[in-house]
Design an enzyme around this catalytic site. Structure first.
Site, PDB file in Angstrom:
ATOM      1  N   PHE A 175       0.641  -1.554  -0.093  1.00 53.80           N
ATOM      2  CA  PHE A 175       0.098   0.374   0.072  1.00 53.80           C
ATOM      3  C   PHE A 175       1.000   1.382  -0.128  1.00 53.80           C
ATOM      4  CE2 PHE A 175      -2.555  -3.370   2.682  1.00 53.80           C
ATOM      5  CZ  PHE A 175      -3.608  -3.732   1.616  1.00 53.80           C
ATOM      6  N   ARG A 225       1.048  15.667  -4.881  1.00 47.91           N
ATOM      7  CA  ARG A 225      -0.630  15.508  -5.433  1.00 47.91           C
ATOM      8  C   ARG A 225      -1.222  16.078  -5.613  1.00 47.91           C
ATOM      9  NH1 ARG A 225      -2.684  11.021  -8.492  1.00 47.91           N
ATOM     10  NH2 ARG A 225       0.176  10.338  -9.435  1.00 47.91           N
ATOM     11  N   ARG A 265      -1.498   4.489   0.035  1.00 51.17           N
ATOM     12  CA  ARG A 265      -2.188   4.269  -2.191  1.00 51.17           C
ATOM     13  C   ARG A 265      -3.013   5.660  -2.005  1.00 51.17           C
ATOM     14  NH1 ARG A 265      -6.366  -0.766  -1.449  1.00 51.17           N
ATOM     15  NH2 ARG A 265      -6.714  -1.244  -3.782  1.00 51.17           N
ATOM     16  N   PHE A 274      -0.677   8.419  -2.505  1.00 52.02           N
ATOM     17  CA  PHE A 274       0.109   9.362  -2.695  1.00 52.02           C
ATOM     18  C   PHE A 274      -0.428  10.630  -2.454  1.00 52.02           C
ATOM     19  CE2 PHE A 274       4.390  10.936  -4.250  1.00 52.02           C
ATOM     20  CZ  PHE A 274       5.368   9.815  -4.003  1.00 52.02           C
ATOM     21  N   ALA A 314       1.647   4.629  -8.108  1.00 50.28           N
ATOM     22  CA  ALA A 314       1.065   5.507  -8.374  1.00 50.28           C
ATOM     23  C   ALA A 314       0.004   4.811  -9.368  1.00 50.28           C
ATOM     24  CB  ALA A 314       1.885   6.586  -9.406  1.00 50.28           C
ATOM     25  N   GLU A 351      -5.371   2.909  -7.398  1.00 49.65           N
ATOM     26  CA  GLU A 351      -5.378   3.672  -6.351  1.00 49.65           C
ATOM     27  C   GLU A 351      -7.252   4.874  -6.133  1.00 49.65           C
ATOM     28  OE1 GLU A 351      -1.465   6.736  -5.219  1.00 49.65           O
ATOM     29  OE2 GLU A 351      -1.359   5.899  -6.951  1.00 49.65           O
TER      30      GLU A 351
END
Length: 792
Positions: free
Chosen positions: A242, A324, A356, A358, A524, A725
């Site tokens: 994860f 992100r 997960r 990110f 990703a 994700e």
């Protein structure tokens, strides 16, 4: 580009793509034959190592006494920073992540020494016998203190479009808010474990439970001061990851290698669960604030969002993670004017890391909070505000200037409204809440727009090796890692589809750095996108060689050749695939090929804060229904309906499984998984007894998952979309539904902020805030009525 043919071969009746093949390790896992690192037989004279961990969170080491530990029978050696032949800094991108320390302590349970012994138990006992004297200093644990001191692990970065503050000021209405977003423990079933074995040429063979074998290879080489080609890393399967084994697996592999380097013997490191909790990074907690301006209809005109990531003591991957979060602070909504700032806050805790999503979830939840707050402020249904602000043609530019080109959420929401009876259920819930003083129900539909690609551009590449043996069987290696998600199964399906042969003839084996070099992490959501295209490239290369050979050998037109159902057909007849391969071998045709893929079109100009960082977007929606007890704060999720976009699904069963698992994990992040540190920076929730992940009883009683019928407009492997994700963030609908249930206390006029995780205590606190607000409104109304009477 001809080797990246992504359409299904015509004429085949055996379609591997789109079929629900069983996970390649499923049977082995069920019967206990799937081997993990800790299951490997130990070599003769192998050793065990265990780290000596700091017992303070901030300060300096004054003295170290290892004499008692060295006297324990079975202890072979104790190593420290002075024994590292190469680099002590193992930062994956930026410097600052220290392997061992002999001076400054920056977080509790920071590794100081490495004890090596003849058994695991002896190494652990000896590690605790090392006496260390510290000079302790005050630890920075509060993120607001880090913000006030401008203490960053990396500089802030912001997105800008238009004049956000002026747009907010000029708007008809303004709302502001804040939210503490909790972190999350990865809680992989297989903990951190590595085995290092010296090789005869002076190198090192590493078996590591890692999402990033190449990074482990490079860092072990740097720590040992050896060239990369002397280090080989192998990873067959992980028992979960994860994101927790993207960078966090490397320290333990490096330490095992250090011990093996000096002892000349195989060395294993396996962390106990509580030490794994304390010594490895988590999902970043965040503290976020926002201001938003909007009109009478709820149409957003401007936003100003401040995102603060709780990074820990070092950079690790925090720069990209907070980026992100910035990129997803819009989620699925168009902001005409936006300022979104991201701070990377330094604190005296273990460095937080990939998980997960990110960073995407921590940014996306802000979009959902501000949309909900607009709705309650205007007295409208939140779904109306969501639909009004969705990206649409002409309103399609993100705050980082990437154009949104697919607008399927409108259709997906319409489908969900109809199939799940949204409006009828909403009316029924409102009616129920009016007559139920103790139990309140909530309902929320939230969307997901998640960008697919690594935000670090060079990681968007992958390699593969496809080998066909003379009996027609196929062996595949690729750069991705199998952690339970079914990546190897999907890669096998891609190769089987390309060669039009049965799955039984394909074997996908361990990831090894000496077979596929310079791999990117499996992260990703790009595992299938990147490695699948690389495998497709390799298989297509061999296929074209076979066609060129067959056209000449059988003297037929090239366009008459086709691989169909384990056979090669042509204008003069047919031959089985196995016979074709043997014939090609006898005629000295190469039957192996490497494959490579690099994602096109992606870039990001950091100075301009604009670009095209994502190859495409994956979409999804979730409708969650919850119940809360206003006397205790206890809550449950009673029903969930999910409609998720995976493009052309490679394996529908695996995709549905990923969606279900991701949703439950996202629900756990937002409701039960409560990371708690004491004032001295010690992680108190460091075991299953004090940290609650969702159990089977937390699964919604009614749980409906449907794959949205579409194909990816981007050129991906067989037009599929990533699935790892994006569905994690569908869990935000549960949090939003809990707020909706609390808002029912105020007749949906006000919804208190609900920090996450929204545990029973947190929900109960929000209930009290709602009751207080309602009482204040009544008091104000009574005061106004009395004043009016007096004036009369």
């Amino acid at each position: 580009m001809r080797h990246f043919k992504t359409d299904k071969p015509s004429g085949s009746t055996k379609n591997a793509i789109g079929s629900s093949f069983i996970h390649e390790s499923a049977v082995k896992q069920v019967i206990g034959k799937a081997a993990y690192i800790d299951d490997r037989p130990e070599e003769v004279n192998s050793l065990h190592a265990y780290p000596v961990l700091s017992t303070i969170s901030s300060g300096k080491i004054l003295s170290i006494d290892t004499s008692d530990a060295l006297q324990i029978e079975g202890v072979v050696a104790i190593y420290g920073t002075q024994d590292i032949p190469g680099k002590n800094d193992i930062g994956p991108v930026f410097s600052g992540d220290i392997l061992l320390t002999d001076d400054v302590i920056e977080y509790h349970s920071q590794p100081i020494l490495l004890v090596v012994a003849t058994s695991y138990q002896t190494a652990r006992i000896a590690a605790r016998k090392v006496a260390i004297e510290y000079q302790e200093t005050a630890a920075v644990i509060d993120i607001k203190e880090a913000i006030a001191n401008k203490s960053w692990v990396r500089p802030p970065h912001a997105l800008h479009r238009g004049d956000a503050q002026q747009a907010i000021k000029d708007a008809t209405h303004q709302v502001s808010g804040e939210l503490y977003v909790g972190g999350q423990e990865h809680f992989y079933l297989e903990g951190q474990v590595s085995i290092a074995t010296p090789t005869e040429d002076g190198g090192m063979f590493i078996q590591s439970s890692s999402q990033h074998p190449s990074e482990v290879q490079h860092l072990v080489a740097k720590v040992l001061n050896q060239p990369f080609n002397y280090i080989t890393v192998e990873m067959r399967r992980m028992g979960g990851a994860f994101g927790g084994k993207e960078t966090q697996a490397a320290p333990w592999a490096c330490l095992a290698a250090l011990a093996a380097y000096y002892t000349g013997r195989s060395v294993k490191i396996r962390l106990a669960r509580s030490d794994d909790f304390k010594s490895t990074g988590k999902r970043h907690p965040f503290y976020n604030t926002y201001q938003v301006g909007f009109d009478d209809n709820g149409l957003i005109t401007g936003v100003d969002i401040d995102i603060n990531g709780y990074c820990g003591y070092s950079p690790d991957l925090s720069d990209a993670i907070v980026d992100r979060a910035l990129f997803h602070a819009d989620n699925a909504y168009y902001y005409p004017n936006a300022h979104i700032n991201g701070n990377r806050c330094k604190t005296n805790t273990v460095s937080n890391t990939a998980f997960r999503g990110f960073g995407g979830p921590q940014g996306m939840i802000m979009a959902e909070q501000l949309v909900d707050d607009i709705a309650y402020y205007l007295g409208k249904d939140p779904l109306e505000i969501r639909k009004l602000n969705l990206y649409a043609p002409g309103r399609d530019l993100t705050p980082y200037k990437q154009k949104v080109e697919q607008f399927i959420l409108q259709d997906m929401i319409a489908q969900m409204e109809q199939e799940s009876d949204y409006w009828a259920r909403k009316a029924a819930i409102e009616s129920f809440n009016k007559t139920s003083p103790i139990i309140k129900k909530g309902l929320s539909l939230t969307p997901v727009k998640f960008g697919i690609s690594f935000t670090v551009q060079h990681l968007n590449q992958a390699g593969a090796l496809v080998v066909i043996y003379s009996d027609g069987t196929v062996h595949v290696n690729h750069g991705g890692t199998e952690m339970g998600q079914g990546l190897n199964t999907k890669i096998a399906q891609i190769v089987a589809q390309t060669l039009s042969i049965d799955m039984q003839y394909i074997l996908v084996n361990a990831t090894r750095t000496d077979k596929v070099p310079n791999t990117s992490p499996t992260a990703a959501s790009s595992g299938t996108d990147l490695n699948g295209m690389a495998a497709l490239n390799a298989a297509n290369t061999i296929k074209e060689r076979l066609f060129e050979f067959a056209a000449t050998h059988f003297d037929v037109k090239p366009d008459s050749l086709a691989l169909v159902d384990n056979q090669l057909t042509h204008e003069k007849g047919q031959i089985s695939f196995a016979e074709l391969i043997n014939l090609a071998y006898l005629n000295r045709i190469s039957l192996s090929s490497t494959g490579f893929y690099a994602t096109p079109e992606i870039y990001y100009d950091r100075e301009k804060a604009e670009g095209h960082p994502f190859f495409y977007y994956a979409y999804g929606i979730a409708l969650s229904e919850v119940e809360i007890d206003v006397l205790t704060g206890e809550n449950t999720v009673t029903r969930v309906d999910i409609l998720h976009d995976v493009g052309n699904s490679i394996n529908p069963a695996l995709d549905v499984g990923q969606i279900e698992g991701a949703f439950i994990q996202g629900m756990g992040w937002l409701t039960t998984e409560d990371l708690s540190w004491n004032d001295n920076g010690v992680l108190a929730s460091n075991a299953p007894a004090t940290y609650k992940i969702p159990a089977i009883g937390d699964t919604p009683a009614e749980f409906n998952v449907t794959l949205y019928d579409s194909k990816n407009p981007a050129t991906t492997v067989f037009k599929s979309k990533a699935v790892g994700e994006p569905p994690f963030m569908l869990g935000i609908s549960v949090w939003s539904a809990l707020r909706n249930a609390v808002a029912s206390i105020t007749d949906y006029q006000f919804a208190p902020s609900l920090n996450t995780p929204a545990t029973a205590e947190c929900v109960l606190g929000a209930v009290q805030v709602a009751k207080d607000w309602l009482q204040d409104q009544k008091s104000e109304k009574q005061g106004t009525d009395k004043k009016g009477t007096g004036d009369a």
